[in-house]
Design a protein around this motif. Structure first.
Motif, PDB file in Angstrom:
ATOM      1  N   THR A   6       0.848  -1.187   0.000  1.00 30.58           N
ATOM      2  CA  THR A   6       0.000   0.000   0.000  1.00 30.58           C
ATOM      3  C   THR A   6       0.885   1.240   0.000  1.00 30.58           C
ATOM      4  O   THR A   6       1.721   1.409   0.895  1.00 30.58           O
ATOM      5  CB  THR A   6      -0.917   0.018   1.248  1.00 30.58           C
ATOM      6  OG1 THR A   6      -1.746  -1.138   1.233  1.00 30.58           O
ATOM      7  CG2 THR A   6      -1.779   1.275   1.254  1.00 30.58           C
ATOM      8  N   LYS A   7       0.705   2.086  -0.995  1.00 27.33           N
ATOM      9  CA  LYS A   7       1.503   3.298  -1.107  1.00 27.33           C
ATOM     10  C   LYS A   7       0.734   4.480  -0.556  1.00 27.33           C
ATOM     11  O   LYS A   7      -0.421   4.722  -0.931  1.00 27.33           O
ATOM     12  CB  LYS A   7       1.875   3.542  -2.569  1.00 27.33           C
ATOM     13  CG  LYS A   7       2.777   4.758  -2.772  1.00 27.33           C
ATOM     14  CD  LYS A   7       3.141   4.917  -4.240  1.00 27.33           C
ATOM     15  CE  LYS A   7       4.054   6.125  -4.451  1.00 27.33           C
ATOM     16  NZ  LYS A   7       4.440   6.285  -5.879  1.00 27.33           N
ATOM     17  N   GLN A  38      -2.867   8.752   7.471  1.00 24.64           N
ATOM     18  CA  GLN A  38      -3.100   7.543   6.674  1.00 24.64           C
ATOM     19  C   GLN A  38      -2.168   6.410   7.099  1.00 24.64           C
ATOM     20  O   GLN A  38      -2.576   5.242   7.153  1.00 24.64           O
ATOM     21  CB  GLN A  38      -2.888   7.847   5.196  1.00 24.64           C
ATOM     22  CG  GLN A  38      -3.904   8.806   4.594  1.00 24.64           C
ATOM     23  CD  GLN A  38      -3.607   9.083   3.132  1.00 24.64           C
ATOM     24  OE1 GLN A  38      -3.510   8.160   2.314  1.00 24.64           O
ATOM     25  NE2 GLN A  38      -3.439  10.351   2.790  1.00 24.64           N
ATOM     26  N   PHE A  72      -3.314   2.825   8.644  1.00 28.47           N
ATOM     27  CA  PHE A  72      -2.897   1.548   8.041  1.00 28.47           C
ATOM     28  C   PHE A  72      -2.255   0.645   9.085  1.00 28.47           C
ATOM     29  O   PHE A  72      -2.575  -0.551   9.163  1.00 28.47           O
ATOM     30  CB  PHE A  72      -1.919   1.807   6.898  1.00 28.47           C
ATOM     31  CG  PHE A  72      -1.287   0.558   6.352  1.00 28.47           C
ATOM     32  CD1 PHE A  72      -1.986  -0.264   5.490  1.00 28.47           C
ATOM     33  CD2 PHE A  72       0.006   0.187   6.719  1.00 28.47           C
ATOM     34  CE1 PHE A  72      -1.417  -1.426   4.987  1.00 28.47           C
ATOM     35  CE2 PHE A  72       0.579  -0.976   6.233  1.00 28.47           C
ATOM     36  CZ  PHE A  72      -0.134  -1.779   5.360  1.00 28.47           C
TER      37      PHE A  72
END
Length: 259
Positions: A237-238, A248, A252
């Motif tokens: 996940t970038k 963010q 995550f």
């Protein structure tokens, strides 16, 4: 000092390893088999003790015919002789039954010191040294990063996550080692040639007083019921930081239960 080093032949951890589809045991026939890495450190430690205090070093292996390759490799490092416990009935033996067979063999060798790796790269259960010590009725000094011999007194630094513990016991004893204890020597050409002439005694179960029904898959106390290949790694996940990147990232990590 009479030193016995346990050596196990295992599939090379640097390549793909597989379990058989018929009985869920390690597929050794299709693998590149080598000496268990930790056992090489045990061999080196045995040789260092012999060089400092005298005595004899014996390699003890339980395995199929092809394990002879690893026995000769171990002997090329410098040990004096080897014992190979070889019997078709041993295929599929668990750690408990393996300890029973090896303790029977060790009972015939009268070792002052039994050295082995802290774990094997195929099983990685780290229980065999404790089981052997219990069956033999001797001390277990496990997870050593350093071993000191003073007459019949053994002192180890047991490696822990926080540092180390100092443990002392009298011989006879079982000592397992980590790869922090030394740097194994490479076999010389002279050692490789000499290993071809060193004696290797073969012991079947009958010579150890162990019945075939007590070992192998029939006598195992544990078994792999099913297995599957590790799933392929998914794409990551970038997080692009446009002002809320930190939030963010924390979300995550929380989702993955890292925080």
């Amino acid at each position: 000092m009479n030193i016995v080093v346990l050596v196990k032949q295992v599939p090379d951890s640097g390549v793909d390893r597989n379990l058989r589809t018929d009985d869920n045991t390690v597929d050794r026939g299709s693998a590149n088999n080598v000496i268990n890495e930790m056992d090489e450190y045990a061999i080196e430690e045995a040789l260092k003790i012999k060089e400092a205090h005298g005595g004899e070093v014996t390699i003890l292996t339980m395995g199929p015919d092809q394990a002879t390759e690893s026995i000769r490799k171990a002997l090329s490092m410098g040990p004096d002789k080897a014992v190979h416990v070889l019997d078709d009935a041993l295929a599929g033996s668990c750690a408990v039954t393996t300890s029973k067979v090896l303790s029977a063999a060790l009972g015939q060798l009268n070792a002052d010191l039994v050295l082995c790796g802290a774990e094997s790269t195929d099983g990685r259960v780290q229980v065999l040294p404790h089981m052997l010590a219990e069956r033999l009725g001797v001390a277990a000094l496990t997870g050593a990063r350093k071993l000191t011999v003073d007459g019949s007194t053994l002192t180890i630094e047991r490696q822990t996550e926080e540092g180390y513990e100092v443990i002392t016991a009298e011989t006879p004893a079982v000592v397992s080692v980590w790869d922090t204890i030394n740097e194994p020597r490479y076999p010389s050409f002279k050692g490789i040639m000499a290993a071809k002439k060193k004696p290797v005694q073969t012991l079947p179960l009958g010579d150890l007083g162990v019945a075939p029904a007590e070992v192998g898959r029939a006598g195992a106390t544990s078994a792999v019921l099913e297995h599957s290949k590790r799933p392929p790694r998914s794409s990551g996940t970038k997080v692009t930081d446009e002002g809320a990147g930190g939030t963010q990232l924390v979300e995550f990590l929380a989702t993955e239960k890292f925080v």
